[in-house]
Design a protein around this motif. Structure first.
Motif, short mmCIF file in Angstrom:
data_model
loop_
_atom_site.label_atom_id
_atom_site.label_comp_id
_atom_site.label_asym_id
_atom_site.label_seq_id
_atom_site.Cartn_x
_atom_site.Cartn_y
_atom_site.Cartn_z
N GLY A 244 0.80 -1.22 0.00
CA GLY A 244 0.00 0.00 0.00
C GLY A 244 0.83 1.27 0.00
N THR A 247 -0.65 4.84 -3.44
CA THR A 247 -2.07 5.01 -3.18
C THR A 247 -2.93 4.61 -4.36
N HIS A 321 -6.12 3.84 -2.21
CA HIS A 321 -5.70 2.44 -2.02
C HIS A 321 -6.78 1.45 -2.46
N HIS A 324 -5.49 -2.26 -2.35
CA HIS A 324 -4.80 -2.72 -1.15
C HIS A 324 -5.81 -2.84 0.00
N LYS A 361 -4.70 1.09 6.68
CA LYS A 361 -5.29 1.86 5.58
C LYS A 361 -6.26 2.91 6.11
#
Length: 527
Positions: A244, A247, A321, A324, A361
């Motif tokens: 991650g 982005t 993200h 991810h 995240k």
């Protein structure tokens, strides 16, 4: 001298060694032309043939037309044997505007010595980073570089390239007075400085076919003996999906610049200013469609982005993200023209569970919104926190408490809507009522509890189920479990929490957008 003033007085003639204006202008034009030529026609043509823009073309794509003021164009390498063969010392720096707001820009020039960082280029970077930090301008860094330049950085004084107290400071962090948006674009195989930029950035966008790592394959091989490739070392499989660090991955350089410009539109120029608002736009999906978008059965998956389409202003969501930690969706959007940060469980992936990568995240988004004063909107369909050996190896407890602390301490307006379920510690960590959340509401069929009903039955009533199985077989045990689950579901209904004011309201699903609007109204204070 005549009355007309057109006759030159001999006393105006330059002394021996002095340069006339015309001679000076000619030298200026020569030096400017050399700087603008960058690595030369052959190298620029090779880049164009490979589908890569040059540094100044990238800057022109990023900033408003005609707004860029370049700083340090006439700089070059301080090594005598290189000198002007490194125009601008392989980095273009300056100030321009994006939608009329000033931004500082760094663009490494890979056509000059592979974009490597020399002492002068490092000074230019530090100067523009410091300017951004002192003046409160966003900083955009366009990376396409092959690391530190050798032998420039050899010797015990190599750290001088990181700046001193003459107006340049490495990364600009030491002199930044208030938080500014920091953005990194990866537009080639970027090693060295761009990785440090990315680590200090709020947004990292990479074009397809690019990579980012602290050192490139050749240095990795020389240092460790391990053979690797650009893709294996820092391609999308690693930096976009696994870690991650990046982005967003975009198909082209043009798309990268569009994403950067769009992202800046959600944030103030620095933390002392209000986030910019725009005229409100109706949502793309009517609220009534939420009645069918979200299944009644708690374990059925669906795409929570369809819920966002009914809550946020139309075409305003910028997901961060997206590839991810996909069990949560995070990003920036608008509600009635006002920028907000959005966190939503994603039942489409792993049931929307909150695992260690997902907690990190979400933590990143909370930090961004806290830093720039954007409200936080949580849409929960939370099955709980992921447990097990893998989670423990990923330090899920540590990641979770980091997120919990960030949410609890964030002073921005916080609004939470429980769509279908909210179980365990994840319920609290994603804007539960104990987190200083300004407005917490639930749909009437939502369930709230320590764990899901089917799991709770087997934990709480383990002995009863064992006895039923011993007496009447597996069928009797299943019948008892179903009966106990029905009781659990009843206890998890939102009415008890609402009756004790742990929920501020229970709402109709089709009123979800209005509930968010109401929550922002309640939570936006005068300090």
């Amino acid at each position: 001298m005549s009355d007309t003033g057109t006759t030159r007085d001999d006393r105006d003639a330059p002394a021996p060694g002095e340069v006339t204006k015309q001679e000076g202008l000619a030298e200026l034009e020569r030096r400017r032309a050399a700087a603008l030529a960058m690595g030369g026609e052959e190298r620029l043509a090779a880049r164009a043939a490979a589908g890569r823009l040059n540094a100044r073309e990238r800057v022109a794509l990023l900033v408003d037309p005609g707004s860029f003021v370049e700083l340090g164009m006439l700089a070059h390498s301080d090594r005598e044997e290189v000198g002007e063969r490194a125009p601008a010392d392989a980095v273009v720096t300056g100030v321009g505007t994006v939608e009329g707001r000033k931004v500082c820009v760094i663009a490494t020039d890979a056509s000059v010595l592979a974009g490597t960082t020399g002492r002068v280029g490092s000074r230019k970077q530090g100067q523009i980073m410091s300017l951004a930090g002192r003046k409160g301008y966003p900083l955009v860094m366009l990376g396409d570089a092959n690391g530190g330049r050798l032998p420039d950085l050899l010797g015990s004084d190599f750290a001088a390239a990181a700046g001193g107290d003459e107006g340049e400071h490495f990364l600009g962090l030491r002199v930044t007075e208030d938080r500014i948006p920091r953005i990194t674009a990866i537009l080639g195989n970027a090693y060295g400085d761009p990785t440090l930029w990315a680590g200090s950035s709020d947004l990292v966008v990479m074009a397809e076919g690019c990579s980012i790592a602290l050192s490139g394959p050749s240095l990795v091989g020389a240092s460790t003996g391990a053979e690797t490739t650009h893709e294996q070392l820092g391609g999308p499989a690693v930096t976009v999906r696994e870690t991650g660090m990046v982005t967003r991955l975009e198909p082209t350089e043009e798309a990268v610049m569009q994403t950067i410009r769009r992202y800046l539109g959600y944030l103030p120029s620095n933390a002392t200013r209000e986030p910019p608002s725009v005229p409100p736009v109706a949502p793309a999906t009517p609220g009534e469609e939420l009645l069918t978008i979200v299944p009644d059965r708690g374990r059925r998956g669906y795409d929570v982005r369809r819920v966002l389409d009914a809550v946020l202003d139309g075409d305003s969501f910028l997901e961060l993200h997206p590839e991810h930690a996909r069990s949560v969706v995070v990003g920036l959007g608008r509600v009635q023209g006002r920028p907000v940060g959005v966190v939503a469980n994603q039942p489409k992936f792993r049931g929307g569970v909150l695992d260690a990568p997902a907690a990190v995240k979400v933590h990143r988004l909370v930090d961004l919104c806290t830093g720039f004063g954007l409200p936080l909107v949580f849409l929960q369909d939370m099955p709980g926190v992921m447990i097990g050996e893998e989670s423990e190896r990923l330090a899920v407890g540590q990641k979770l408490i980091g997120l919990y602390t960030a949410v609890a301490r964030s002073p921005v307006p916080k609004v939470t809507v429980i769509l279908r379920k909210a179980f365990g510690f994840g319920y609290m960590a994603l804007g539960g009522p104990s987190m200083g959340t300004d407005y917490v509401v639930a749909w009437p069929n939502a369930e709230i509890g320590f764990m899901a009903a089917d799991n709770a039955v087997h934990v709480v009533h383990h002995r009863r189920l064992q006895a039923a199985r011993a007496e009447g077989g597996e069928e009797a045990a299943r019948a008892l479990a179903a009966e106990l689950e029905r009781e659990m579901h009843s206890a998890f209904a939102p009415w008890r929490a609402a009756s004790q004011s742990f929920l501020h309201d229970v709402i109709r699903p089709q009123d979800t957008r209005q509930a968010v609007i109401d929550g922002l109204f309640v939570g936006t204070g005068y300090r």
